[in-house]
Write an enzyme that holds these catalytic residues in place. Structure first.
Site, short mmCIF file in Angstrom:
data_model
loop_
_atom_site.label_atom_id
_atom_site.label_comp_id
_atom_site.label_asym_id
_atom_site.label_seq_id
_atom_site.Cartn_x
_atom_site.Cartn_y
_atom_site.Cartn_z
N GLU A 90 -10.33 -55.58 -19.35
CA GLU A 90 -10.96 -54.28 -19.10
C GLU A 90 -10.56 -53.65 -17.78
OE1 GLU A 90 -12.47 -56.60 -20.68
OE2 GLU A 90 -13.32 -55.62 -22.46
N HIS A 159 -25.35 -57.98 -24.17
CA HIS A 159 -24.66 -56.97 -24.98
C HIS A 159 -25.54 -55.78 -25.30
CE1 HIS A 159 -22.00 -60.41 -25.52
NE2 HIS A 159 -21.09 -59.58 -25.96
#
Lengths: 360, 424
Positions: A90, A159
């Protein structure tokens, strides 16, 4: 052709979207049912066709058709150059996306969820958001960071975080949070055309939800201005402000409250930053009551900001009661269904809060 | 020629305070022509110098060696069969240009040091003196339309990429005439094809790979030079960038300016492997003498050709040295000895190395180089004058440049009644 006709007759309105999924060039019908996923897909497709500097990069966006199938068909149509599968890096690929924007391209950088954007947040804030200011206008960064934000279902604490407040805190960024398909398409097109870094917060649970899209909204040039809220439902007794998935919850709560004679005005923020405070103020000056509804945590959140802004503005004197915030519970998201259900605002929580605010 | 000598003679008189007479020897002695015997018959006697004057001899410019070839140090190679050439050609023009560039950067950085000590420059100030050959050599090897990005020790590159000394110093002093109108400061200067100036260690490396991606995407045959230091070489995002650059064959030249210290930590204390040119693993690399501008140039040319040929990225380690500490708040002697600094200065100074090459090969004269020095000093002094006298940016511009191509927005000031305007 015969097959699709049979499908249509059998399945009714669902068939329309089935037919739509098969191709990209379709004749424009009057209002049609489109899922949020397809609306996002159309937005990216149209913008990539319109401007060859636009490209998409992220994990699984190409050959997998997108982790949530949002980019389905794009790789097949545009190829490796414009739809790029990245390794799980990322920080690296967000930086690469920002660099490519500095050098003249218009990247769409997908985070599989915004939870993973934390790995890359330095690139979003320090390399993207601040650069136009630091360079006194010499260096623009036309980039869109998009992906699902907030709670999903059963994916637990790491998450499920909502990042609206985190990103909306920073000058130099625009932060957008669509609710329905029209929002999704119009705002994503606007975000891609915007010459500034835009954080585009989607919601995984909304991807599969169909909405009616007006004929106008199906045009290839349909955009929704960033920074303008929309009044989804008119009402006189109380204002409800929300963004993303909880706009739907607000409308459901409003329907129930209407039976008790309480008419709620529901405002869909659409954009978190810059926030359309004027629309909220105008509504509050009419209804005298305000409830904010969000999925994120209460401390330093979107609702907290709305409270502060209302207090600082002309609408404060029109309030008959303090503003109420309905938020996610101030805990990491648990896994067990009963616990998860009670970690986020439910319709009954919204109804309860409205009645408390109205003192009924 | 006579006018030139008159000008120089006047200048020397002013500087030395003595009467100086320059004569052009070429009228009296022919150094190159085989027709000397015939000349001898017509030779005149040199003019008698006025009493009390000293005669300084000059040579005409046609007597300088126009071009020479120099042996340069061999580069250590990683995953490369061949490296840059072992000889570098240098023309007189190039020599003078590199000298000018390096001397300008040197004097500009020393001026910044001075201004910082006078508290006219504030905040962070990371100086580049000692490392000039890197910036000068790289710029000599690439095209203006190639791209370059570096970290915070950026003033040298800001200059080589085309920003004037005036605009650099005025940015350091936070004035409206600065290249970023005073809003960026030392670490945030930009120019066409130059992406700063980046404050977060290592963050510029993925950015550079992204710029290279744009080059490849646009098919413009340009490369991106992405610089970082020995300290940043241990950042994870570098390895993420290496991976993607190699995977997608991005035309990115990753250059590690190894000046032996990451802030106060020597390379031995920071890195399990100090072979920074090998850290790209599957990416070929070369280790280069970063104190020799010709070495740097040849290596950068080699690297640029490699990238342009579509083979993908390449890593280059420049072994260099900074005379100043990490920044102006670091004296730079707690983690290294003064002897070490002095040794590099006396044996390896990039400007001295070039100067000696030019002089010993008759490519320039000492006076000429001195004149260049004088001119540069003046230019830097004028720029510093501007940088200290230019006004600070007007308060009305405080909130400008938040967004690009945007209608004006209102920005909240420090209190609810303070409503400020932001235009693009």
């Amino acid at each position: 052709m015969a097959l699709s006709l049979r499908c249509f007759l059998r399945c009714g309105k669902n068939a329309v979207s089935a037919v739509r999924q098969r191709g990209f060039h379709r004749s424009v019908p009057a209002a049609a049912q489109v899922t949020v996923r397809d609306a996002l897909n159309q937005a990216m497709d149209e913008e990539m066709e319109r401007d060859e500097r636009v490209f998409l990069m992220g994990e699984e966006v190409a050959q997998y058709d997108g982790a949530y199938k949002v980019s389905r068909g794009l790789w097949k149509k545009y190829g490796d150059k414009r739809v790029i599968d990245t390794p799980i890096s990322e920080m690296g690929f967000a930086g690469i996306a920002v660099g490519s924007a500095m050098a003249g391209l218009r990247p769409i950088c997908e985070f599989m969820t915004f939870n993973f954007s934390m790995q890359a947040i330095d690139q979003v804030i320090n390399s993207a958001a601040k650069t136009y200011y630091m360079s006194a206008g010499l260096q623009a960064v036309p980039i869109v960071f998009r992906g699902p934000n907030g709670a999903s279902a059963g994916v637990a604490a790491q998450h499920s975080q909502c990042f609206a407040a985190w990103y909306a805190h920073c000058p130099g960024l625009k932060v957008v949070s669509p609710w329905n398909a029209e929002d999704a398409k119009g705002l994503l097109k606007a975000a891609i055309r915007d010459d500034n870094p835009v954080v585009f917060l989607e919601n995984e649970l909304m991807y599969g939800v169909p909405f009616e899209m007006s004929e106008e909204s199906q045009s290839k040039d349909f955009t929704i201005p960033i920074g303008k809220a929309k009044i989804e439902r008119q009402g006189n007794h109380i204002t409800m402000v929300s963004h993303s998935r909880f706009v739907g919850h607000c409308l459901d709560a409003a329907a129930v409250l209407a039976k008790d004679g309480i008419e709620c005005e529901v405002i869909n923020l659409r954009t978190i930053r810059p926030m359309d405070v004027e629309s909220i103020e105008a509504s509050v000056m009419k209804t005298n009551h305000l409830v904010t509804v969000e999925g994120g945590w209460p401390q330093f959140g979107v609702g907290a900001e709305i409270c502060a802004r209302i207090m600082e503005g002309p609408a404060f004197n029109y309030l008959d009661a303090p503003v109420t915030r309905v938020t996610g519970v101030d805990i990491p998201m648990p896994y067990a269904k009963i616990l998860e259900d009670h970690s986020l605002p439910q319709i009954k929580d919204i109804i309860f809060s409205v009645k408390k605010t109205l003192n009924v | 020629m006579k006018a030139m000598l008159a000008i120089i003679s006047n200048a020397l008189c002013r500087i030395t305070g003595k009467n100086v007479l320059l004569i052009d020897l070429s009228e009296y002695i022919s150094l190159t022509s085989p027709a000397a015997p015939t000349l001898a018959q017509t030779q005149r006697q040199p003019p008698k110098p006025p009493p009390g004057a000293r005669v300084v001899v000059s040579r005409s410019f046609t007597d300088f060696t126009p071009q020479a070839t120099f042996d340069i140090k061999q580069c250590d190679l990683h995953r490369l069969e061949e490296g840059p050439p072992l000889k570098a050609e240098l023309t007189r023009e190039q020599g003078l240009q590199y000298y000018r560039t390096m001397q300008t950067v040197r004097r500009m950085e020393l001026k910044a040091d001075q201004l910082y000590k006078q508290k006219i420059i504030r905040g962070f100030c990371h100086l580049y003196d000692g490392q000039e050959a890197c910036a000068a050599g790289i710029e000599a090897a690439i095209n203006r339309s190639d791209h370059l990005i570096t970290a915070y020790r950026a003033h040298g590159y800001t200059y080589t990429r085309g920003v004037t000394i005036k605009e650099i110093l005025a940015e350091l002093t936070g004035r409206k005439g600065g290249v970023a109108k005073g809003k960026g400061g030392s670490m945030h200067m930009y120019a066409p094809y130059f992406y700063g100036g980046n404050g977060i260690v290592g963050a510029q490396v993925p950015l550079g790979a992204g710029i290279a991606l744009a080059c490849r995407y646009q098919g413009n045959n340009q490369v991106c030079v992405t610089l970082y230091g020995d300290g940043a070489a241990n950042q994870g995002q570098l390895f993420e960038s290496f991976n993607m650059a190699a995977l997608w064959k991005l035309p990115c030249i990753f250059i590690c300016e190894n000046n032996r210290y990451g802030m106060g930590t020597s390379v031995e204390r920071a890195s399990a492997s100090t072979d920074y040119y090998k850290r790209g693993d599957f990416i070929p690399g070369l280790r280069v003498d970063g104190m020799d501008v010709l070495c740097v140039r040849e290596a950068a040319k080699f690297a640029a050709d490699y990238c342009r040929s579509g083979k993908g990225p390449i890593v280059m380690e420049l072994q260099t040295y900074r005379y100043h500490g990490h920044s102006m708040s670091d004296p730079g002697v707690s983690y290294r000895t003064r002897e070490e600094i002095q040794e590099v200065r006396s044996k390896n100074d990039p400007i001295t190395v070039l100067k000696e090459r030019l002089l010993s090969n008759n490519m320039a004269s000492a006076e000429e180089l001195k004149d260049i020095d004088v001119a540069i000093r003046k230019e830097v002094e004028d720029a510093a004058q501007f940088a200290t006298s230019d006004p600070e940016p007007p308060l009305e511009q405080l909130c400008n440049h938040i967004f690009c191509n945007n209608p004006p927005v209102e920005v909240r000031g420090t209190n609810p009644w303070s409503k400020l305007q932001s235009v693009s």
